[in-house]
Each structure stands twice: as structure tokens, then as C-alpha cells.
Design a protein around this motif. Structure first.
Motif, short mmCIF file in Angstrom:
data_model
loop_
_atom_site.label_atom_id
_atom_site.label_comp_id
_atom_site.label_asym_id
_atom_site.label_seq_id
_atom_site.Cartn_x
_atom_site.Cartn_y
_atom_site.Cartn_z
N HIS A 178 -33.89 9.53 -21.12
CA HIS A 178 -33.19 10.57 -20.37
C HIS A 178 -32.92 10.08 -18.96
O HIS A 178 -33.73 10.27 -18.04
N HIS A 225 -36.14 16.96 -21.53
CA HIS A 225 -37.22 17.39 -20.63
C HIS A 225 -37.88 18.69 -21.11
O HIS A 225 -37.84 19.72 -20.42
N HIS A 234 -30.01 9.69 -15.67
CA HIS A 234 -28.77 10.23 -15.08
C HIS A 234 -28.10 9.17 -14.20
O HIS A 234 -27.51 9.50 -13.18
N TYR A 256 -25.41 25.05 -17.55
CA TYR A 256 -24.37 24.74 -16.56
C TYR A 256 -22.97 25.11 -17.06
O TYR A 256 -22.73 25.18 -18.27
N HIS A 269 -30.11 20.13 -22.99
CA HIS A 269 -30.81 20.84 -21.91
C HIS A 269 -30.60 22.31 -22.26
O HIS A 269 -29.49 22.82 -22.17
N CYS A 326 -27.72 15.94 -20.56
CA CYS A 326 -27.60 17.31 -20.04
C CYS A 326 -26.15 17.79 -20.00
O CYS A 326 -25.78 18.58 -19.13
N ASP A 380 -35.38 11.51 -16.31
CA ASP A 380 -34.49 12.57 -15.81
C ASP A 380 -33.98 12.19 -14.41
O ASP A 380 -33.65 13.07 -13.61
ZN LIG Z 1 -31.29 18.42 -17.76
#
Ligand SMILES: [Zn+2]
Length: 506
Positions: free
Chosen positions: A65, A239, A67, A181, A209, A94, A396
Motif C-alpha cells: 500500500h 489499512h 502512495h 472520497y 479504502h 485508495c 500507506d
Molecule cells: Zn486509504
């Protein structure tokens, strides 16, 4: 001619969860050529020999995971990742990926990249992979398609399905969602089910996510299970946690729900970072009337309205969450000495009447996004989650430089893997802990010939001293490198040699 390298005098932990044994390894070019248990490699003239001095050699760690989508282009040296033993990152998590790009989302992608000083030169998954590959990163990477990016690029579900199908047939390992989101959170469930069906043909993974990790955790898990059931049957929880003290008691019900889904044939996995603090904008402490405002609008509002500031301070005065929050990143020099401290301690040091008064002052005066850490997770639940054999490790976080030139990270950016291994070793033993950061994530994301020490497999290897594994990074000093990692090889090249040998895994 291929470079020949030898690692001798090592304890080989091959990533399968099997027994650890002493031996030596010969690397020929980018692959493992030979393993000699209980012995030395013979006939190795001209080889570079590394004496592991009894340390463990395992497959390189896989960050399930990450980013680093833009950051890996800006910081291909991948300092924070390779120094904790990571040799491969999974990007596009995510719901957030930097492709596909169409005129509909080109501005958004450009602004996401601008934060890292990067200009997008791609539109598709394939071209994005090629662009990162060209930056010659120090670690390998594989890239999921982000659902939010897909929706932003193609408003129509037919186009979304066609674009996703093309990526999956080209080698993209799966679809990630971030249903907390925009725009994903407002997508009708029927659209999600249509996309799930596209995953079936290639048995691709769905990572998510969840819509809620706290108050509506169980409902969100049900939604994820329904989605995966309509698709490939593979569900990966990003996560995985029970967020917020009021929800800590939900872990039993969550595990039961997942157990039932598994009994019905679903293949469910998860990743987790070994920390109980999350990090996000300080502005999340504000009451709901601020929800739709951007950070800049919040700052403008507070700067021009002192009565509102007083009102807010009174409103937040009793919040334990505000008192315990740790300020982690600011842009104004006058607030920097408070980074790493709780808002309550900061208020005392600054001579302000309350944590709330300090917080409102920072939100009003700090030019950019002030960040804070919130300890909303249960240490006991963290241990229970790490004890599960279907949980791997994810930082993350994106790659960070040694300095803070690319922004200030959460301590997990530097310390996730040593701490995960330390905790998991206590729960399940070293060999199993290593399996969970190597062959297990390699199988989830279809990383061919990686994650196991075996002749013919790629020589992604991490040499470490289990007794010394640690990371002292905290919110005051988040960019503190991991300890106990002795040497890291990516595609046969030692990462400390200055040569960056990572590549796109597609
Ligand atoms: Zn996330």
C-alpha cells in the motif's frame, strides 16, 4: 556479461514460511542462480562477495500500500522505502491513480503531480508505467487502477468498463477504490457492480479504502463483500482498522463477517501499517459546517472573522481529540517548534489558554495545510489484526527523501516494515512474518517470479539483522531511517551502490 554476486554466511529465510537455514546465494545478473544450503558457493571467480555475517537474507519486502504515484518520479532514489528493506511498491491505492487522463480530469492530475514538481506526460496505465520506469526508480513498482481517477476521466459507466477492461488485459493487477472520497463516494452501487464484473475475466483483485472505517465499519465491509462477490471474489482491505475509540469493540463482529464471506468462497486479505496514529489535515477537527470548505477558504474565513474564532475555540474546548492531536507539519516557521507535540502541550508552551485556541490559531495563520496526527486506533486491535495470516504490511505513504524537501512524512514512511516484522515475529515467528511481507503480497498482485528465494526468481533481496530491527522515527523526527536493514538488492543490484535498478512490473 552478467555481474555475478554472492551472498555468503547468511541465514536464508526464503519467503514461503518454511524453515530458516544457513547457506549462500549466487546471483547471476538480475536473477537468483544458485542456493547452497549449509555451504559455500564454489567457483566464484570475479564475483562480488558479500559476507552477511549470519544475518537473515529474505526476499525483498513488498509495500502492498504505497502512495508514491507522483513522488517516485520526483524521488526515484526511494530513500525512505529501500532503507526499510522494500524492493517493490504497489501504487494506485485508495481509488487514487494518476491515469487514465482525459480532458475531463487533466487539470486534476496535473495539480496532483505539481505538488511533487512533476509534469504528466501520459494518459494511459501503460504510458504511466513507462514514464515511471524511465525515471529509473531504485525500487520496482506495480500499479492498480484507481476508481476515483477512472470516474473523473470517464463520467459514463460504459467508458469506465471499457477503459478498465483494457488495462486489466494489458497487465494491470486490479482496481482500487476510495469510497470515502469524491467522486467515488457518490457513485451508484449499480455502477460499482458493473465494474466488479469486469474484474472477473482476469481474476483481478479489488482493493478498497472502505466508505467508513469507524461508525459504519460493518456496513462498509458488507458493501465491499457484495462488490467482491459480484466480481472476481478477491477482496483486499486497505489499512484495515477500527477507527475511533467508540468503534474499537467492532473488531470481533468485523472478523466474523469476513470469516462468513470467506466460508462462502471469497478470498479476503488486508494490509496494515503497525501504528495507531493516522495523519491528516488539522482542519478535520472543525465542526461539520466546514466540511465543504477547502483549506484556503477555511483560512480566509478564520482570518476575517474573530467572533467565529472565539466561537470555535469555545466549541472545541472540551474535545479530547483536539487536546491529544499531535501537530505534524506546518508551513510557517513560528509553528515548526511545535511539530511532534500534542496540541495541549503546544498551548502550554505557547502561553495560550487551551489546545483549541492553539489549533484555531494554526488554522488561521498557517499558509498551507497544517497536518496533525490523531491516535484513533486501538493498540490491542492492531496486535490482533497483525496476528491474522491474511494481513500483509503497507506503509500507506509515498517515498520520502532523507530531508523534508518532498514534504514531511508520517513515521510509518520510514519504519513500517521493521516494526511490522518485529510485532509479527512475536505473534507468529520470523519465517511466517517474512512470508507476510514477501511471497504473500507477491501472490496478491501477481508479481511473477518475485517474493521467494528460489533459483530462477528475480534477485530482490533484503539482508537484515532481526535482533536490531527497529525504527525510532516519531512525529517530532519522522524522517529517521530504519535500523537493522543491512543491505538491499533490487534485480540483483545492491541499492547502496548508487545504481537504481527498479522497474515496472506489468
Ligand atoms: Zn486509504
Amino acid at each position: 556479461m552478467n555481474a555475478v554476486r554472492i551472498i555468503r554466511n547468511a541465514l536464508i529465510c526464503d519467503g514461503t514460511g518454511g524453515e530458516i537455514y544457513p547457506g549462500s546465494i549466487r546471483i547471476d545478473g538480475d536473477r537468483i542462480a544458485e542456493i547452497v544450503p549449509h555451504g559455500e558457493i564454489s567457483g566464484a571467480k570475479g564475483a562480488e562477495v558479500f559476507d552477511a555475517q549470519g544475518c537473515v537474507v529474505s526476499p525483498g519486502f513488498i509495500d502492498a500500500h504505497s502512495h508514491s504515484d507522483a513522488a517516485l518520479l520526483a524521488a526515484p532514489d526511494a530513500f525512505s522505502k529501500r532503507t526499510q528493506g522494500i524492493t517493490t511498491e504497489i501504487l494506485g491505492n485508495c481509488g487514487h491513480s494518476l491515469f487514465p487522463v482525459t480532458p475531463k480530469n487533466a487539470d486534476q492530475v496535473a495539480s496532483d503531480c505539481a505538488a511533487a514538481g512533476v509534469k504528466p506526460s501520459w494518459t494511459t496505465w501503460r504510458d504511466y508505467c513507462a514514464a515511471v520506469d524511465e525515471a529509473r526508480p531504485a525500487v520496482n513498482f506495480a500499479v492498480l487502477c484507481g476508481h476515483n481517477a477512472l470516474c473523473a476521466a470517464y463520467p459514463g459507466i460504459e467508458d469506465q468498463c471499457a477503459a478498465l477492461d483494457k488495462m486489466l488485459t494489458e497487465g494491470c493487477p486490479g482496481l482500487s477504490s476510495g469510497l470515502l472520497y469524491a467522486p467515488g463516494r457518490t457513485v451508484p452501487p449499480s455502477d460499482l457492480l458493473r465494474l466488479a464484473a469486469v474484474l472477473k475475466a482476469t481474476d483481478a483483485i479489488y482493493t478498497t479504502h472502505l466508505r467508513s472505517e469507524g461508525a459504519r465499519l460493518l456496513e462498509s465491509l458488507e458493501e465491499a463483500v457484495a462488490f467482491a462477490s459480484a466480481g472476481s471474489g478477491r477482496l483486499h482491505l486497505s489499512h484495515f482498522k477500527t477507527a475511533g475509540e467508540a468503534n474499537w469493540g467492532k473488531l470481533d463482529a468485523a472478523l466474523e463477517l469476513l470469516g462468513k464471506a470467506r466460508a462462502n468462497g471469497l478470498r479476503i486479505t488486508a494490509d496494515r501499517y503497525p501504528y495507531t496514529y493516522s495523519q491528516t489535515s488539522l482542519s478535520v477537527i472543525l465542526p461539520p459546517r466546514y466540511d465543504s470548505m477547502r483549506d484556503r477558504e477555511i483560512q480566509e474565513k478564520l482570518s476575517g472573522d474573530s467572533a467565529e474564532c472565539e466561537h470555535l475555540i469555545a466549541e472545541l474546548a472540551d474535545s479530547r481529540r483536539v487536546k491529544r492531536a499531535i501537530l505534524t507539519a506546518v508551513s510557517k516557521p513560528e509553528f515548526m517548534p511545535y511539530c511532534g507535540m500534542t496540541l495541549e502541550d503546544s498551548a502550554v508552551r505557547a502561553g495560550m489558554p487551551s489546545a483549541a485556541a492553539f489549533a484555531v490559531t494554526v488554522l488561521r495563520d498557517d499558509g498551507a495545510r497544517a497536518m496533525a496526527a490523531f491516535g484513533g486506533m486501538s493498540p490491542e486491535n492492531l496486535r490482533r489484526i497483525l496476528a491474522e495470516p491474511w494481513v500483509c504490511c503497507g506503509t500507506d505513504e509515498n517515498v520520502r527523501n532523507r530531508d523534508e524537501s518532498l514534504g514531511r512524512g508520517h513515521p510509518r514512511a520510514f519504519g513500517s516494515f521493521p516494526l511490522f516484522l518485529k510485532m509479527a515475529e512475536e505473534l507468529c515467528g520470523l519465517s511466517e512474518a517474512v512470508r507476510r511481507v514477501t511471497s504473500f503480497p507477491a501472490s496478491l498482485f501477481r508479481l511473477k517470479d518475485r517474493g521467494v528465494i528460489k533459483p530462477g526468481y528475480f534477485a530482490d533481496l533484503t539482508v537484515f539483522d532481526p535482533a536490531k530491527l527497529d525504527c525510532k522515527a516519531d512525529f517530532a523526527h519522522p524522517h529517521t531511517p530504519a535500523e537493522g536493514i543491512v543491505r538491499v538488492y533490487v534485480n540483483g543490484e545492491p541499492t547502496d551502490g548508487g545504481k537504481r535498478a527498479g522497474r515496472a512490473l506489468m
